[in-house]
Motif scaffolding. Structure first.
Motif, PDB file in Angstrom:
ATOM      1  N   VAL A   4      -3.894  14.520   4.872  1.00 20.00           N
ATOM      2  CA  VAL A   4      -4.853  13.431   4.565  1.00 20.00           C
ATOM      3  C   VAL A   4      -4.496  12.828   3.354  1.00 20.00           C
ATOM      4  O   VAL A   4      -4.253  11.504   3.127  1.00 20.00           O
ATOM      5  N   LEU A   5      -3.894  13.533   2.188  1.00 21.62           N
ATOM      6  CA  LEU A   5      -3.659  13.172   0.862  1.00 21.62           C
ATOM      7  C   LEU A   5      -2.266  12.561   0.976  1.00 21.62           C
ATOM      8  O   LEU A   5      -2.198  11.357   0.215  1.00 21.62           O
ATOM      9  N   ASN A  21      -1.336  10.734   3.431  1.00 21.20           N
ATOM     10  CA  ASN A  21      -1.353   9.628   4.327  1.00 21.20           C
ATOM     11  C   ASN A  21      -2.097   8.520   3.372  1.00 21.20           C
ATOM     12  O   ASN A  21      -1.934   7.220   3.519  1.00 21.20           O
ATOM     13  N   LYS A  22      -2.653   9.002   2.188  1.00 21.40           N
ATOM     14  CA  LYS A  22      -3.406   8.459   1.128  1.00 21.40           C
ATOM     15  C   LYS A  22      -2.296   8.011   0.119  1.00 21.40           C
ATOM     16  O   LYS A  22      -2.551   7.198  -1.107  1.00 21.40           O
ATOM     17  N   ASN A  23      -0.968   8.293   0.339  1.00 20.72           N
ATOM     18  CA  ASN A  23      -0.262   8.359  -0.856  1.00 20.72           C
ATOM     19  C   ASN A  23      -0.378   8.704  -2.059  1.00 20.72           C
ATOM     20  O   ASN A  23       0.039   8.330  -3.031  1.00 20.72           O
ATOM     21  N   GLU A  57      -1.879  10.073  -8.396  1.00 20.67           N
ATOM     22  CA  GLU A  57      -1.431   8.830  -8.120  1.00 20.67           C
ATOM     23  C   GLU A  57       0.296   8.828  -7.957  1.00 20.67           C
ATOM     24  O   GLU A  57       0.872   9.891  -8.614  1.00 20.67           O
ATOM     25  N   ARG A 101     -11.087   4.179  -4.533  1.00 20.38           N
ATOM     26  CA  ARG A 101     -10.173   4.927  -4.268  1.00 20.38           C
ATOM     27  C   ARG A 101     -10.673   6.461  -3.878  1.00 20.38           C
ATOM     28  O   ARG A 101     -10.050   7.145  -2.855  1.00 20.38           O
ATOM     29  N   SER A 159     -12.561   6.413  -0.858  1.00 20.36           N
ATOM     30  CA  SER A 159     -11.759   6.583   0.241  1.00 20.36           C
ATOM     31  C   SER A 159     -11.313   7.933   0.725  1.00 20.36           C
ATOM     32  O   SER A 159     -11.077   8.270   1.762  1.00 20.36           O
ATOM     33  N   VAL A 160     -10.596   8.670  -0.506  1.00 19.19           N
ATOM     34  CA  VAL A 160     -10.030   9.916  -0.385  1.00 19.19           C
ATOM     35  C   VAL A 160     -11.213  10.939   0.379  1.00 19.19           C
ATOM     36  O   VAL A 160     -10.949  11.632   1.163  1.00 19.19           O
ATOM     37  N   ALA A 179     -12.222  10.316   4.025  1.00 18.40           N
ATOM     38  CA  ALA A 179     -11.105  10.647   4.881  1.00 18.40           C
ATOM     39  C   ALA A 179     -10.978  12.307   4.988  1.00 18.40           C
ATOM     40  O   ALA A 179     -10.626  12.687   6.196  1.00 18.40           O
TER      41      ALA A 179
END
Length: 355
Positions: free
Chosen positions: A188-189, A191-193, A217, A228, A231-232, A235
């Motif tokens: 998951v992380l 895919n969240k870059n 980041e 942000r 969103s993390v 997800a």
């Protein structure tokens, strides 16, 4: 230069990587790790000189590799070692006293916030002593308050700190432990870059995960924007609530990274903690690397206890503390099996074919 100065310089040259390796690739929340490092530096003078040399060496090698996360690790190790040297290496840490002291500080604060002592005692009775040794009182209070206020007991609890912690953003996951939990979080992380620099994996007595990650980041800054963070968190909650989560397709290897070839290397080191194995992994820093590693750990019946993640350019140099499903150190056959599985899965051709 007199003889004393000459010996000091010679010692610094011989040991110039010791502090960097200990801070970035060892579990410095473990009193035994700090005590071992303290025995190597011997006194406060050697410690101070080594600290200054380590910072200068990292910055001089590549100034882009220096960030607040590495700075915080070195500072934490420096002050922890200072306390050991001041106390005397021959005086071991009283673990029970430290646990009681931490609990008393946290309990006083949380009772002031309106929580009930009985509820705290019931919660903490489920946690092992190691939990209270690895976290600071402010972290223990953050966890306890959120867990006790979490009404949906069958749903995962995901906390993301609003303020930078040791140069990064702290992520805490609390839920019923299950296979591939680490791999799911890493996927998951990725895919969240988002990059992961530290993982502390722990399980309660009744098999609940108490996992903490320090995330940043891609530019090395903490994850700070509220949108942000939300969103993390959402997800992760969605992925962890799934009965049968599947690892998603990962981002493609960037054009910038494709020319690089970093042969995967796996080595096992002697562990100071009984019933654990220490493993170092060198590999290409490819998308989904940690998720794939976590998946391989699961397939090889290996449990991850802690991880330290270091990336230097295109090269990932990661440290993992492991044990078998039975809570034992890996034997030679298990080490060889895990090494072969990692090398086969993480070479460049396989990475490109997956993407």
């Amino acid at each position: 230069m007199n003889d004393h100065d000459g010996r000091l310089v010679a010692w610094l040259v011989e040991n110039h990587l010791v502090m960097s390796i200990t801070a970035q690739r060892r579990d410095i929340s473990d009193p035994d790790v700090v005590a071992d490092f303290a025995s190597k530096v011997r006194d406060a003078v050697h410690l101070s000189y080594l600290y200054c040399l380590t910072v200068a060496d990292i910055c001089a090698t590549n100034e882009k590799t220096w960030n607040s996360w590495k700075g915080s690790l070195l500072r934490d190790l420096y002050f922890s070692t200072q306390r050991v040297l001041a106390r005397g290496k021959e005086k071991p840490v009283d673990i029970r006293a430290r646990v009681r002291e931490s609990q008393a500080k946290v309990k006083k604060e949380l009772l002031r916030r309106g929580l009930k002592e009985k509820d705290l005692d019931i919660l903490w009775h489920r946690f092992k002593a190691d939990y209270f040794l690895r976290y600071q009182p402010n972290q223990l209070a953050w966890h306890a308050e959120a867990i006790l206020k979490h009404k949906q007991l069958d749903e995962p609890l995901v906390l993301v700190s609003k303020h930078a912690t040791r140069g990064g953003t702290e992520l805490f996951v609390y839920c019923q432990d299950r296979p591939k939990l680490f791999a799911t979080v890493m996927a998951v992380l990725d895919n969240k870059n988002i990059t992961v620099h530290d993982a502390n994996i722990m399980t309660s007595k009744d098999n609940y995960a108490l996992d903490t990650f320090v995330i940043l980041e891609q530019n090395g800054e903490p994850v700070s924007q509220l949108s942000r963070i939300q969103s993390v968190r959402k997800a992760l909650e969605k992925a962890l609530a799934s009965d049968s989560p599947k690892l998603p397709r990962f981002r493609k290897l960037s054009r910038k990274m494709k020319p690089f070839h970093v042969p995967t290397q796996v080595s096992f080191l002697k562990s100071s903690r009984q019933g654990t194995s220490m493993m170092e992994l060198i590999a290409l820093d490819s998308p989904g690397l940690l998720a794939k590693v976590g998946d391989i750990f699961y397939r090889c019946n290996t449990i991850l206890l802690a991880a330290k993640i270091t990336t230097i350019g295109e090269r990932a140099e990661d440290f993992f503390m492991l044990q078998t499903n039975e809570g034992l150190q890996l034997n030679e056959h298990q080490e060889n099996t895990l090494r072969e599985a990692l090398i086969n899965a993480l070479n460049v051709k396989n990475i490109e074919s997956v993407n």
